[in-house]
Design a protein around this motif. Sequence first.
Motif, PDB file in Angstrom:
ATOM      1  N   ARG A  85     -15.640 -97.518 -19.611  1.00 50.49           N
ATOM      2  CA  ARG A  85     -15.387 -96.067 -19.615  1.00 50.49           C
ATOM      3  C   ARG A  85     -13.944 -95.772 -20.005  1.00 50.49           C
ATOM      4  N   GLU A  86     -12.995 -96.549 -19.497  1.00 48.82           N
ATOM      5  CA  GLU A  86     -11.579 -96.334 -19.829  1.00 48.82           C
ATOM      6  C   GLU A  86     -11.289 -96.586 -21.308  1.00 48.82           C
ATOM      7  N   PHE A 139     -22.855 -97.455 -23.620  1.00 48.63           N
ATOM      8  CA  PHE A 139     -23.541 -97.036 -24.837  1.00 48.63           C
ATOM      9  C   PHE A 139     -22.635 -96.239 -25.781  1.00 48.63           C
ATOM     10  N   TYR A 140     -21.331 -96.227 -25.497  1.00 52.98           N
ATOM     11  CA  TYR A 140     -20.382 -95.557 -26.388  1.00 52.98           C
ATOM     12  C   TYR A 140     -19.620 -96.600 -27.173  1.00 52.98           C
ATOM     13  N   PRO A 141     -19.353 -96.374 -28.417  1.00 52.75           N
ATOM     14  CA  PRO A 141     -20.233 -95.653 -29.336  1.00 52.75           C
ATOM     15  C   PRO A 141     -21.483 -96.490 -29.537  1.00 52.75           C
ATOM     16  N   ARG A 142     -22.170 -96.227 -30.550  1.00 54.68           N
ATOM     17  CA  ARG A 142     -23.402 -96.993 -30.759  1.00 54.68           C
ATOM     18  C   ARG A 142     -23.117 -98.385 -31.298  1.00 54.68           C
ATOM     19  N   THR A 143     -21.856 -98.718 -31.395  1.00 54.86           N
ATOM     20  CA  THR A 143     -21.457-100.072 -31.800  1.00 54.86           C
ATOM     21  C   THR A 143     -20.762-100.744 -30.623  1.00 54.86           C
ATOM     22  N   ILE A 144     -20.500-102.006 -30.736  1.00 55.64           N
ATOM     23  CA  ILE A 144     -19.903-102.776 -29.639  1.00 55.64           C
ATOM     24  C   ILE A 144     -18.424-102.442 -29.503  1.00 55.64           C
ATOM     25  N   GLU A 165     -13.171 -87.823 -25.270  1.00 52.71           N
ATOM     26  CA  GLU A 165     -14.624 -87.990 -25.170  1.00 52.71           C
ATOM     27  C   GLU A 165     -15.052 -88.573 -23.817  1.00 52.71           C
ATOM     28  N   ARG A 166     -14.125 -89.110 -23.052  1.00 51.28           N
ATOM     29  CA  ARG A 166     -14.428 -89.838 -21.821  1.00 51.28           C
ATOM     30  C   ARG A 166     -15.165 -88.996 -20.784  1.00 51.28           C
ATOM     31  N   THR A 167     -14.841 -87.709 -20.696  1.00 51.42           N
ATOM     32  CA  THR A 167     -15.458 -86.875 -19.657  1.00 51.42           C
ATOM     33  C   THR A 167     -16.964 -86.710 -19.856  1.00 51.42           C
TER      34      THR A 167
END
Length: 137
Positions: A99-100, A117-122, A106-108
């Motif tokens: 999350r950090e 699942f953020y972003p759709r890449t690793i 965008e974190r909130t």
Amino acid sequence: MSEGLAAALSIFQVAGLLLVARGFWPMLLGSSDRRVHHMAWGVSAMVTAIALRSAYWDVLPILMGSAWHPGGPFGRAAPNIVFGLLVVASVYHKLALLREMIPAEERTRYSLLSAPFYPRTICVTRLAAALRDVWRK
């Protein structure tokens, strides 16, 4: 033969895991970066749980021989609860790390459970960049 080999392997495993945990101590105590804080706690809790579990269930029975009760001196549940709590703490810190690593703006929109699942890449490249910045200091 195989029990002796398993015990020897477990001893090396415990020693190696404790070295890894020790290697993260400076980051546990000395970093103000929340990403490094969560990574260090997550890794340290996980390797400590694995080392303690291996020492308790693999090494101690061999060292104690016939004095070892099949369920261990504290039964099966109590030690496994301790090991499980360490793993849960590790999971919390690893999810907090993910999350950090999400950009602040965008974190909130993300919780600990949706952060993986953020972003759709690793997210490995962001972690590598954060670690590189900290280790260069």
